[in-house]
Every structure is written in C-alpha cells, then in structure tokens.
Scaffold this motif. Structure first.
Motif, short mmCIF file in Angstrom:
data_model
loop_
_atom_site.label_atom_id
_atom_site.label_comp_id
_atom_site.label_asym_id
_atom_site.label_seq_id
_atom_site.Cartn_x
_atom_site.Cartn_y
_atom_site.Cartn_z
N ARG A 136 0.56 -10.34 1.95
CA ARG A 136 1.23 -9.49 2.95
C ARG A 136 2.73 -9.74 2.89
NH1 ARG A 136 -1.06 -9.32 8.95
NH2 ARG A 136 -2.59 -8.09 7.80
N VAL A 137 3.52 -8.69 3.03
CA VAL A 137 4.98 -8.79 3.08
C VAL A 137 5.46 -8.15 4.37
CG1 VAL A 137 7.17 -8.18 1.99
CG2 VAL A 137 5.18 -8.74 0.56
N ARG A 146 7.17 7.81 1.53
CA ARG A 146 6.26 8.01 0.40
C ARG A 146 6.69 7.16 -0.80
NH1 ARG A 146 5.51 14.11 -1.19
NH2 ARG A 146 4.89 14.07 1.01
N ARG A 147 8.02 7.05 -1.01
CA ARG A 147 8.51 6.30 -2.17
C ARG A 147 8.19 4.82 -2.05
NH1 ARG A 147 14.64 7.36 -2.54
NH2 ARG A 147 14.43 6.51 -4.63
N PHE A 148 8.43 4.25 -0.85
CA PHE A 148 8.16 2.82 -0.71
C PHE A 148 6.66 2.54 -0.66
CE2 PHE A 148 7.92 -1.28 1.55
CZ PHE A 148 8.66 -2.05 0.66
N ALA A 149 5.90 3.48 -0.11
CA ALA A 149 4.44 3.31 -0.09
C ALA A 149 3.89 3.22 -1.51
CB ALA A 149 3.78 4.46 0.66
N SER A 150 4.51 3.95 -2.44
CA SER A 150 4.05 3.87 -3.84
C SER A 150 4.39 2.51 -4.44
CB SER A 150 4.70 4.99 -4.66
OG SER A 150 6.10 4.81 -4.76
N TYR A 158 2.11 -2.84 -6.27
CA TYR A 158 2.00 -4.30 -6.26
C TYR A 158 0.79 -4.81 -5.48
CZ TYR A 158 6.41 -4.90 -8.65
OH TYR A 158 7.40 -4.89 -9.60
N GLY A 159 0.18 -3.94 -4.68
CA GLY A 159 -1.08 -4.29 -4.04
C GLY A 159 -0.98 -5.25 -2.87
N PHE A 160 0.14 -5.26 -2.14
CA PHE A 160 0.23 -6.10 -0.94
C PHE A 160 0.17 -5.23 0.31
CE2 PHE A 160 4.68 -5.25 -2.16
CZ PHE A 160 5.18 -4.72 -0.98
#
Length: 496
Positions: free
Chosen positions: A197-198, A220-224, A229-231
């Motif tokens: 988690r971050v 949307r950009r940061f969600a991608s 990275y899968g966190f």
C-alpha cells in the motif's frame, strides 16, 4: 539548604569508601550535615506540598467575571493567556504588572487541566514489513541553498517505508504528474520491490474532485500507474495532513538533517545542482539508512515484485507549429526552429524538460517552464526572420525573451540611449551575430564595451566578437619531372 545533587554526591563518595570528612568536602557541606544525610530520603522528598499562597492573587477580582467566561467560550483551547493579559491591561490600565503574566499563564493552564476542552489523542501505529509506504512533496527553498549565488527554488519528493524508515529523495520543481511518476518509479526501482500500500495526500497530480459527491478519486492516468505496479492507493482526507504522518515526519527530519549538514559545511552556496544533490544523497545515506540494514532486509523480503518495465514518465502532446514558430504545451508557450512552421510535432512533457520530436527524431530539448513564467522564446529560433524585419522587434509580444542575459539587456539600453530608434536595428543585428558566431564571444565583447562606457554599434561588436579570418597562403606546386622516375627504374633493373 542542602540540595539533592549534594546528597547524591555525598552518598556516591561514601560508596567508594571515601572518608566522611572527604565526602562532605566533595559535596560542599559540613561533616555534621553529612552525618544527617548519609541515608534516608532526599531533601526534596522530605518537603511537604505547600497548600497556601505566598503572595496575594492579583487576578482574584477579575477571574470569575472576566477571565473565566473567556476560557469557557474558548471551546478549542486556542485563546492564549498572553492575549487575555493584554486585554486586561487595556481595560484596567495601571492595575497589572508585566511580571504577573507568568502567574496568569499558570492559572489558565491549571484551569484547562481541570475544566478545559478535551485534547486530540494520537494513536501509535504498529507497522508491518513491506506493508506501507508514504509519498509526498515538500518545499525546500527555506533551506536557503544557492547555486552560484542565486537562490535555488526547489522541492523534494520523498517515498518513505513506514517499517524500516528507508527513503528515496528526488529533486522536484513542482507537484506535477510527471514529477510524481518520476519520483515514485525512481523510489520503487531503487528499492527493488513494491509495497502493498502507498499512502499519499490528495495531490492534484493524482486525484480529481468528483462533481456529484464532492469527494476525490484517482485520475485515470494515475490509476493506470497504480494498476501497473499493483499496489493499493491510500489517500488521506482533504485538509488532514497529519493522516499522512509518516511522510510529514520524514519531511521534517530530512530538512532538519540537511540544515545541520549545511551549518557544518559553513556555506549554503554550491557550484552546481549536482554538487548540492551529492550532499543530499550523502546526508540521506548517513542519517537514515546506516544502521537500518536489518529492518530494510525484512522489508524487502515482504515486498511485491517489480513489473517488467516502467511506465512513461512524460505526457505526450501532438501540436502544429504556428506561424510564430511556437507551440502551446500545458498552457505555456515554447519556441521551436522556424523550419518546423506548419508541421505537426510531438511534445513530450517530462518533469524537468520538454522534448520536441518530428519524424521520430528529437529536434529540440528545452527546460520545462515553472512558476509564473508563461513563455520561453529562444532567440536562435526566430532571429533569422527578425534580422530581415527588425521593425518587428519594438512591439514583439515576447521581446523580453530576446535578452539572453543581463549584459544583452544593458547593451540594448545603452544603444537606445545613444542611437534612439536605430537601436532596434543595431541590437537585432548583434543578436544575429550571437546566433551565428557564438553567444559567449558576443557577450564578452559587449561587457568590455559597457565597462569602458564607449559608444558602439553592430560593427564595433562584430570586430570584437568575430576577428578577421587569417589569410590562407597560396601554394604553387610545380609539375613533377617523370624522367627521374624512369631513371630510377632503369637503375634498379641494371642492378638486378
């Protein structure tokens, strides 16, 4: 009156088998007093708590009528005793003395401990290896660092692991999406893994406001990036910076450590940004990483693996080069070579630079604008047209960008003073000379002329900055005598 310190020293000396007379002398007391205090409670423990006042209460007449009502109204406990005292002195001049402020502060503190509002409770957290990391930006201009004498306006991005305290520090100049991705990826790849988690603030580079609910969600950009990275992305509530306490504390500790290192260094000026960042890296390593290798190893063992590749750290914009030889990128204006006018180019907006590409090749790289600067015109891109139309210089919208340095600005002012309107033509020709021969040589020539206070024009500057080409001598080579080669061949044949 004997103090606790004297008695402790006396007993220490006696335990070392020192004579009573010597121990009493060391503790600065008489031998008779030493016998009394060889054992038993300390002097402070024999005193009874005093339940009476040693002097009259100066606030007894106004406490219940003026002071206590103010404290009752103060539901958040923010009203200071100093403010109350100043108000009392204003209403009752000559009644209270400055030395009585401490008495009022003590009484207010006691009243709040008994009847004041509840205070906020902080809850210590137990961190698990690899579970949590925090990231955030912090302003660092307050450190007072200068680069070659100029104040360095900058920020730091930090990615901090909650369990081990390991951190990654990246120089930044704004809280942009590109700076966020660059810092995050740099930290994860330097770490060698991904936390589960971050946690972050509600950065505009990563979140946006929801129109219907008023809350915030990931862009949307940061969600991608998060998905790549899968966190899990964890965000604090708006305005509640303490909820990202790991990052906030990390910022304080980093700037405190850097401040101490700068004091030891004796100077806050650096020859280059690279020299400054070398100090930052050293301070981070020595202050926050050394001695934590075991906890970091535990952390790394619990991290998720990195993906096979990074995500792009730039924003791609496709634009047409306008007739002014400029392109708009992220709300700012940049000039490009005039040969690209009318062509479609790709601008890649990185955290620090803007890269312009055409036909799959990079044709220009320039610093990214930040702060209140809205445009950047490189005189080399437009001077070839401007030198043919010097009259456009006077009212050119971006004219101030055509002064590469203060020396050029002073030179133009000197030309205006002596040549009037003709100064525009002369200056444009000087600028053309700088673009065609070399800016540094022209600047040095202008500096010399300004220092001497001489009148000058384009021809004067050209004579200093562009010395005459040395003459190349003409060489006359005669026709070779081939008969000599024949003689050599005959001689060689006769010998054989």
């Amino acid at each position: 009156m004997v103090s606790d310190r004297q008695v402790r020293l006396l007993r220490k000396k006696r335990m070392e088998n020192t004579t009573l007379e010597a121990a009493a002398a060391a503790a600065a007391m008489s031998e008779r007093t030493a016998r009394t205090w060889q054992r038993g409670p300390l002097p402070s423990e024999t005193k009874e708590a005093r339940a009476w006042r040693t002097r009259p209460d100066p606030f007894v007449e106004v406490w219940s009528t003026e002071i206590e009502p103010l404290l009752v109204k103060d539901k958040e406990g923010k009203l200071e005793a100093k403010t109350i005292f100043a108000e009392l002195c204003r209403k009752r001049p000559g009644v209270f003395e400055a030395g009585q402020l401490r008495t009022l502060q003590r009484r207010v503190r006691e009243w709040r401990a008994e009847r004041g509002p509840d205070k906020e409770v902080y809850f210590p957290q137990e961190h698990v290896p690899g579970r949590m990391a925090s990231m955030d930006f912090t302003h660092a201009t307050e450190l007072g660092v200068t680069i070659a004498g100029v104040l360095f306006v900058h920020m730091f991005f930090q990615l901090v692991l909650a369990y081990s305290g390991w951190r990654f520090v990246e120089l930044a100049f704004g809280e942009t999406f590109e700076a966020l991705v660059k810092g995050l990826q740099g930290g994860l790849w330097a770490l060698g893994g991904v936390p589960w988690r971050v946690r972050q603030d509600n950065l505009s580079a990563a979140t946006h406001e929801l129109a219907k609910t008023g809350g915030r969600a990931l862009t949307r950009r940061f969600a991608s990036v998060v998905e790549h990275y899968g966190f899990d992305s964890s965000r604090i509530r708006p305005g509640e910076s303490h909820e990202n306490g790991v990052a906030e504390k990390a910022h304080h500790l980093l700037k405190s450590a850097l401040g101490q290192a700068l004091l030891l260094r004796g100077s806050r000026d650096f020859p280059s940004v690279e020299a400054y960042m070398a100090l930052v890296v050293r301070v981070v390593e020595e202050t926050f990483h050394q001695g934590r290798e075991v906890r970091l190893a535990e952390e790394r063992a619990a991290l998720k693996p990195l993906p096979s590749s990074r995500v792009p750290e730039y924003t791609r914009v496709v634009v047409d080069v306008r007739k002014w030889s400029t392109i708009p990128v992220a709300g700012r204006i940049y000039s490009v070579p005039s040969r690209l006018i009318g062509h479609e180019v790709e601008a890649r907006l990185y955290a620090d630079v803007v890269e312009v590409r055409h036909g799959g090749k990079t044709v220009e790289t320039m610093p990214r604008l930040r702060g209140e600067v809205a445009h950047r015109i490189d005189y080399r891109h437009v001077i070839w047209s401007l030198v043919r139309k010097p009259g456009a210089f006077a009212a050119y919208r971006y004219r101030e960008d055509l002064f590469p340095s203060l020396v050029f600005r002073r030179a133009y002012d000197a030309l205006r003073e002596r040549r009037g309107d003709r100064a525009d033509v002369e200056y444009v020709r000087v600028l053309h000379l700088a673009a065609s021969t070399g800016e540094r040589a022209v600047e040095q020539g202008l500096s010399a002329l300004l220092e001497r206070g001489e009148a000058f024009d384009y021809a004067t500057v050209r004579a200093l900055a562009q010395p005459a080409q040395p003459a190349v001598p003409e060489l006359h080579i005669g026709v070779p005598d081939l008969g000599r080669y024949d003689a050599l061949l005959l001689a060689a044949g006769g010998e054989s």
